[in-house]
Design a protein around this motif. Structure first.
Motif, PDB file in Angstrom:
ATOM      1  N   ARG A  53       0.702  -1.179  -0.080  1.00 26.69           N
ATOM      2  CA  ARG A  53      -0.010   0.123   0.142  1.00 26.69           C
ATOM      3  C   ARG A  53       0.833   1.281  -0.023  1.00 26.69           C
ATOM      4  N   ILE A  54       0.250   2.319  -0.348  1.00 26.42           N
ATOM      5  CA  ILE A  54       0.855   3.700  -0.300  1.00 26.42           C
ATOM      6  C   ILE A  54       1.487   4.041   1.009  1.00 26.42           C
ATOM      7  N   LYS A  55       2.511   4.408   1.032  1.00 27.73           N
ATOM      8  CA  LYS A  55       3.395   5.173   2.371  1.00 27.73           C
ATOM      9  C   LYS A  55       3.505   3.880   3.356  1.00 27.73           C
ATOM     10  N   SER A  56       3.565   2.727   2.850  1.00 26.22           N
ATOM     11  CA  SER A  56       3.627   1.378   3.884  1.00 26.22           C
ATOM     12  C   SER A  56       5.339   1.439   4.322  1.00 26.22           C
ATOM     13  N   GLY A  57       6.121   2.035   3.364  1.00 25.83           N
ATOM     14  CA  GLY A  57       7.675   2.214   3.612  1.00 25.83           C
ATOM     15  C   GLY A  57       8.408   1.324   2.411  1.00 25.83           C
ATOM     16  N   LYS A  58       7.746   1.089   1.418  1.00 28.05           N
ATOM     17  CA  LYS A  58       8.562   0.325   0.621  1.00 28.05           C
ATOM     18  C   LYS A  58      10.044   0.819   0.072  1.00 28.05           C
ATOM     19  N   SER A  59      10.144   2.190  -0.186  1.00 23.50           N
ATOM     20  CA  SER A  59      11.148   2.712  -0.547  1.00 23.50           C
ATOM     21  C   SER A  59      12.158   2.826   0.546  1.00 23.50           C
ATOM     22  N   THR A  60      11.844   3.026   1.684  1.00 21.30           N
ATOM     23  CA  THR A  60      12.722   3.032   2.727  1.00 21.30           C
ATOM     24  C   THR A  60      13.319   1.585   3.075  1.00 21.30           C
ATOM     25  N   LEU A  61      12.535   0.619   2.847  1.00 18.94           N
ATOM     26  CA  LEU A  61      13.185  -0.802   2.958  1.00 18.94           C
ATOM     27  C   LEU A  61      13.992  -0.933   1.620  1.00 18.94           C
ATOM     28  N   PRO A  72      13.890   7.968  -3.415  1.00 19.43           N
ATOM     29  CA  PRO A  72      13.104   8.771  -2.648  1.00 19.43           C
ATOM     30  C   PRO A  72      12.050   8.421  -1.879  1.00 19.43           C
ATOM     31  N   THR A  73      11.890   9.075  -0.623  1.00 19.94           N
ATOM     32  CA  THR A  73      10.793   8.501   0.264  1.00 19.94           C
ATOM     33  C   THR A  73       9.864   9.617   0.616  1.00 19.94           C
ATOM     34  N   ASP A  74       8.792   9.444   1.005  1.00 21.10           N
ATOM     35  CA  ASP A  74       7.794  10.295   1.508  1.00 21.10           C
ATOM     36  C   ASP A  74       7.217  11.166   0.481  1.00 21.10           C
ATOM     37  N   VAL A  75       8.021  12.010  -0.099  1.00 22.26           N
ATOM     38  CA  VAL A  75       7.701  13.093  -1.126  1.00 22.26           C
ATOM     39  C   VAL A  75       8.364  12.876  -2.614  1.00 22.26           C
ATOM     40  N   PRO A 145       5.216   1.850  -7.130  1.00 23.49           N
ATOM     41  CA  PRO A 145       4.196   2.840  -6.384  1.00 23.49           C
ATOM     42  C   PRO A 145       3.044   1.987  -5.497  1.00 23.49           C
ATOM     43  N   GLY A 146       2.903   2.761  -4.640  1.00 19.53           N
ATOM     44  CA  GLY A 146       1.826   2.156  -3.676  1.00 19.53           C
ATOM     45  C   GLY A 146       0.546   1.933  -4.309  1.00 19.53           C
ATOM     46  N   LEU A 147       0.103   0.610  -3.693  1.00 15.53           N
ATOM     47  CA  LEU A 147      -1.365   0.567  -4.173  1.00 15.53           C
ATOM     48  C   LEU A 147      -2.364   1.315  -3.455  1.00 15.53           C
ATOM     49  N   ASN A 218       5.911  -4.020   8.210  1.00 14.43           N
ATOM     50  CA  ASN A 218       7.015  -3.051   8.310  1.00 14.43           C
ATOM     51  C   ASN A 218       6.425  -1.971   9.469  1.00 14.43           C
ATOM     52  N   LYS A 219       7.166  -1.014   9.814  1.00 12.99           N
ATOM     53  CA  LYS A 219       7.066   0.045  10.851  1.00 12.99           C
ATOM     54  C   LYS A 219       6.553  -0.616  12.095  1.00 12.99           C
ATOM     55  N   ALA A 220       7.015  -1.837  12.495  1.00 13.59           N
ATOM     56  CA  ALA A 220       7.090  -2.466  13.785  1.00 13.59           C
ATOM     57  C   ALA A 220       7.101  -1.709  14.997  1.00 13.59           C
ATOM     58  N   ASP A 221       7.816  -0.580  14.935  1.00 15.53           N
ATOM     59  CA  ASP A 221       8.180   0.328  16.029  1.00 15.53           C
ATOM     60  C   ASP A 221       6.790   0.988  16.249  1.00 15.53           C
ATOM     61  N   THR A 222       5.954   1.279  15.423  1.00 22.59           N
ATOM     62  CA  THR A 222       4.740   2.117  15.662  1.00 22.59           C
ATOM     63  C   THR A 222       3.528   1.364  16.168  1.00 22.59           C
ATOM     64  N   ILE A 261      11.551  -3.050  11.053  1.00 19.59           N
ATOM     65  CA  ILE A 261      11.828  -1.466  11.457  1.00 19.59           C
ATOM     66  C   ILE A 261      12.646  -0.789  10.349  1.00 19.59           C
ATOM     67  N   GLY A 262      11.630  -0.392   8.924  1.00 17.25           N
ATOM     68  CA  GLY A 262      12.438  -0.179   7.946  1.00 17.25           C
ATOM     69  C   GLY A 262      13.180   1.126   7.933  1.00 17.25           C
ATOM     70  N   LEU A 263      12.691   1.908   8.707  1.00 16.17           N
ATOM     71  CA  LEU A 263      13.310   3.182   8.945  1.00 16.17           C
ATOM     72  C   LEU A 263      14.814   3.092   9.627  1.00 16.17           C
ATOM     73  N   VAL A 264      14.506   2.361  10.851  1.00 11.40           N
ATOM     74  CA  VAL A 264      15.783   2.462  11.545  1.00 11.40           C
ATOM     75  C   VAL A 264      16.939   1.453  10.658  1.00 11.40           C
ATOM     76  N   LEU A 321      15.477   7.774  13.392  1.00  9.25           N
ATOM     77  CA  LEU A 321      15.294   6.644  14.363  1.00  9.25           C
ATOM     78  C   LEU A 321      13.735   6.472  14.775  1.00  9.25           C
ATOM     79  N   ASP A 322      13.074   7.519  15.005  1.00 11.49           N
ATOM     80  CA  ASP A 322      11.649   7.831  15.535  1.00 11.49           C
ATOM     81  C   ASP A 322      12.037   7.471  17.010  1.00 11.49           C
ATOM     82  N   LEU A 323      10.809   7.554  17.881  1.00 15.16           N
ATOM     83  CA  LEU A 323      11.101   7.542  19.381  1.00 15.16           C
ATOM     84  C   LEU A 323      11.418   6.015  19.737  1.00 15.16           C
TER      85      LEU A 323
HETATM   86  N1  LIG Z   1       8.406   4.903  12.293  1.00  9.78           N
HETATM   87  C1  LIG Z   1       8.663   4.502  11.246  1.00  9.78           C
HETATM   88  N2  LIG Z   1       8.457   5.161   9.975  1.00  9.78           N
HETATM   89  C2  LIG Z   1       8.838   4.515   8.811  1.00  9.78           C
HETATM   90  C3  LIG Z   1       9.108   3.183   8.632  1.00  9.78           C
HETATM   91  N3  LIG Z   1       9.500   2.939   7.509  1.00  9.78           N
HETATM   92  C4  LIG Z   1       8.947   4.046   6.697  1.00  9.78           C
HETATM   93  N4  LIG Z   1       8.766   4.949   7.581  1.00  9.78           N
HETATM   94  C5  LIG Z   1       8.276   6.222   7.156  1.00  9.78           C
HETATM   95  O1  LIG Z   1       6.994   6.029   6.420  1.00  9.78           O
HETATM   96  C6  LIG Z   1       7.051   7.110   5.313  1.00  9.78           C
HETATM   97  C7  LIG Z   1       6.710   6.610   3.994  1.00  9.78           C
HETATM   98  O2  LIG Z   1       7.947   5.808   3.815  1.00  9.78           O
HETATM   99  P1  LIG Z   1       8.307   5.512   1.925  1.00  9.78           P
HETATM  100  O3  LIG Z   1       9.335   4.576   2.145  1.00  9.78           O
HETATM  101  O4  LIG Z   1       8.272   6.720   1.196  1.00  9.78           O
HETATM  102  O5  LIG Z   1       6.935   4.575   1.848  1.00  9.78           O
HETATM  103  P2  LIG Z   1       6.433   4.103   0.378  1.00  9.78           P
HETATM  104  O6  LIG Z   1       5.612   2.663   0.697  1.00  9.78           O
HETATM  105  O7  LIG Z   1       7.428   4.022  -0.554  1.00  9.78           O
HETATM  106  O8  LIG Z   1       5.293   5.069  -0.269  1.00  9.78           O
HETATM  107  P3  LIG Z   1       4.871   5.641  -1.654  1.00  9.78           P
HETATM  108  O9  LIG Z   1       6.131   5.079  -2.536  1.00  9.78           O
HETATM  109  O10 LIG Z   1       4.570   6.679  -1.668  1.00  9.78           O
HETATM  110  O11 LIG Z   1       3.692   4.599  -1.748  1.00  9.78           O
HETATM  111  C8  LIG Z   1       8.495   8.028   5.534  1.00  9.78           C
HETATM  112  O12 LIG Z   1       8.289   9.207   6.329  1.00  9.78           O
HETATM  113  C9  LIG Z   1       9.274   6.948   6.204  1.00  9.78           C
HETATM  114  O13 LIG Z   1      10.294   7.680   6.935  1.00  9.78           O
HETATM  115  C10 LIG Z   1       9.127   2.415   9.946  1.00  9.78           C
HETATM  116  O14 LIG Z   1       9.741   1.519  10.053  1.00  9.78           O
HETATM  117  N5  LIG Z   1       9.066   3.102  11.131  1.00  9.78           N
END
Ligand SMILES: Nc1nc2c(ncn2[C@@H]2O[C@H](COP(=O)(O)OP(=O)(O)OP(=O)(O)O)[C@@H](O)[C@H]2O)c(=O)[nH]1
Ligand SMILES: [Mg+2]
Length: 505
Positions: A53-61, A72-75, A145-147, A218-222, A261-264, A321-323
């Protein structure tokens, strides 16, 4: 010309490549062109699409796995485009337009794909990014791109969305995927299985199943630990439990669901986490208990509370790192106040769960790349023949495939096909039998394939023989023709395991 085995993933890919080469003279020019494409793909690394899905953190991973903050992530408009990250001897970005034109673009100052491409996105098919990173030598990673908002979606609507919102060329780029890494977050429900089914419908004629699909939570921290029963208020434990439950929902569409936790992971693997960040964390660890606890309640308090560490530094820490990551890092500093930045990075990497994802990628994708690629190529060959419209040609291709599959060496290929047929429901099986068949796909470990992990060898041998006999008689009596075909393959799989285990004793 014969296929060049050294470029191929293994013997199964070589067998399919030889089939294509052999048939090339006997088919129409159009089909032959398709075969050339199949051959080209067979000698390329395994293509893994990262979907979800959209914004699930695909690009971050994707960044975490490649080890560079390149997607690029987020924007930015790129998040709406398919980007293929593949190995190259020079770093290079190529924008591919729908009319076939290509334009080379520079990386931005941070070494990532520019968020704004400076071209008309409507005309862009997809982006090819060539990177020198070693990980990409045997894995091409496709960021998708996110579904969209699939929450209330039926499968039909999802398919319509995939069909309409992705232009045909980028759909082909996605369709090029041979395996899927599916990114889900806490919210996954029953309908995510439909989303996965719809995605796989879009990846050409190939179905995703335990053989070629993995999911990450993903986003196990949240995850709010108190909402997950049995987690004892521990966030990671909550993630592990949730992932297990989701695996229940998503199987057998995916081999497994792994928390991460993709972000970390991204921050530590791409150099985002610096020694200045480690210094700031050491300083924060020295704050009195009360202040620290208050600051860790929320992001606003963490940045807004009055303390020695500059606000800008804290904002950056939060972004990286988020909180939860900050809490993990502080705990590591508490345990070892003089901890080096390198050791802290290692601790954070451990807490991110990325090693678990890499392990699964190795176990499910890398170790089976040959079979996955060969199966995908055979599916393409079949589809090409079917599309040709010439019944003779279709028959010739069909016969050649039958000959190939009948060879003893092709057993692995038949097993992968059987697994996919059962996982997708194309061949209906009673639940207990389906589960038994699908166990062959869950692990390269024989005792796990038998469902007898940790049992002594003599039990494994006896069980393999017993099941081999059972499946053989099922194949002959009681099974439908489709089930019978699967049953023969399963019989053979047990028989080969029995042979192998017997030899080992
Ligand atoms: N807290 C937290 N935030 C995350 C994590 N992974 C990604 N994010 C945040 O989630 C937001 C979206 O991340 P993206 O990687 O751009 O997500 P995406 O799925 O590629 O988004 P689209 O390509 O637009 O669908 C960003 O602000 C990331 O920093 C995580 O594991 N934990
Ligand atoms: Mg993205």
């Amino acid at each position: 010309m014969t296929a060049q085995a050294q470029q191929l993933a293994g013997p199964l890919s070589a067998a399919v490549a030889n089939l294509c080469v052999g048939l090339r003279q006997q088919v129409s020019p159009n089909t032959a062109a398709g075969f050339r494409e199949v051959l080209r793909r067979l000698s390329a690394p395994l293509q893994v699409a990262v979907a979800g899905r959209i914004k699930s953190g695909k690009s971050t991973l994707v960044n975490a796995l490649i080890g560079r903050r390149v997607a690029p992530t987020d924007v930015g408009e790129c998040t709406r485009l398919v980007t293929r990250f593949q190995y190259g001897t020079v770093d290079r970005i190529e924008v591919v337009f729908t009319d076939g034109r290509k334009q080379v673009l520079p990386f931005d100052a941070n070494g990532s794909i520019p968020a704004d491409l400076g071209v008309d996105v409507e005309e862009v098919s997809h982006i090819e990014a060539y990177l020198t990173n070693a990980v990409l030598r045997d894995l091409t990673v496709i960021d998708t791109p996110g579904l969209g908002s699939l929450d209330a979606a039926s499968v039909a609507r999802t398919e319509a969305l995939l069909g309409n919102e992705l232009d045909p060329v980028s759909r082909n780029a996605v369709a090029g995927a041979e395996a899927v890494l599916y990114v889900v977050t806490q919210g996954v429900r029953g309908d995510d299985q439909q989303a996965l089914a719809a995605f796989t419908a879009a990846t050409a004629s190939r179905e995703a199943g335990p053989v070629n699909a993995i999911a990450v939570l993903n986003k196990a921290d949240t995850i709010a630990a108190e909402t997950v029963e049995g987690a004892d208020g521990d966030t990671w434990q909550a993630a592990v439990l949730l992932a297990e439950r989701q695996a229940h929902t998503l199987k057998p569409r995916v081999a497994d669901v792994i928390p991460v936790i993709g972000l970390v992971a991204e921050s530590v693997e791409t150099g985002g986490f610096t020694s200045a960040d480690a210094d700031a964390l050491r300083k924060l660890a020295e704050l009195d208990e009360g202040t620290r606890e208050t600051m860790l309640i929320s992001a606003d308090l963490f940045v807004g509370w009055d303390c020695d560490v500059p606000v800008g530094v804290r904002t950056r820490l939060l972004e990286k790192l988020d909180l939860y990551g900050i809490r993990c890092a502080l705990a590591a500093v508490d345990a070892e106040p003089a901890i080096t930045a390198g050791a802290l990075r290692r601790k954070l990497l451990d807490s991110s769960g990325l090693d678990g994802v890499r392990g699964k990628l190795n176990a499910v994708f890398r170790s089976r790349a040959d079979g996955i690629k060969a199966a995908a190529a055979l599916a393409s060959v079949t589809a090409l023949a079917a599309a040709s419209g010439d019944p003779n040609e279709r028959q010739r291709v069909h016969d050649a495939i039958e000959v190939l599959l009948a060879k003893p060496e092709a057993h692995q290929l038949r097993l992968l096909e059987a697994l996919t047929l059962v996982a997708s429901g194309a061949v209906a099986m009673p639940a207990d039998l389906a589960e038994e068949v699908l166990r062959f796909g869950t692990s390269p470990d024989v005792s796990e394939q038998l469902g007898l992990r940790g049992r002594p060898p003599h039990e494994l041998v006896a069980y393999a023989l017993e099941r081999a006999g059972w499946w053989r008689s099922f194949a002959s009596f009681g099974a439908t023709p489709a089930q019978s075909r699967v049953a023969h393959v399963v019989h053979r799989a047990y028989f080969l395991i029995w042979q192998q285990l017997r030899g080992r004793r």
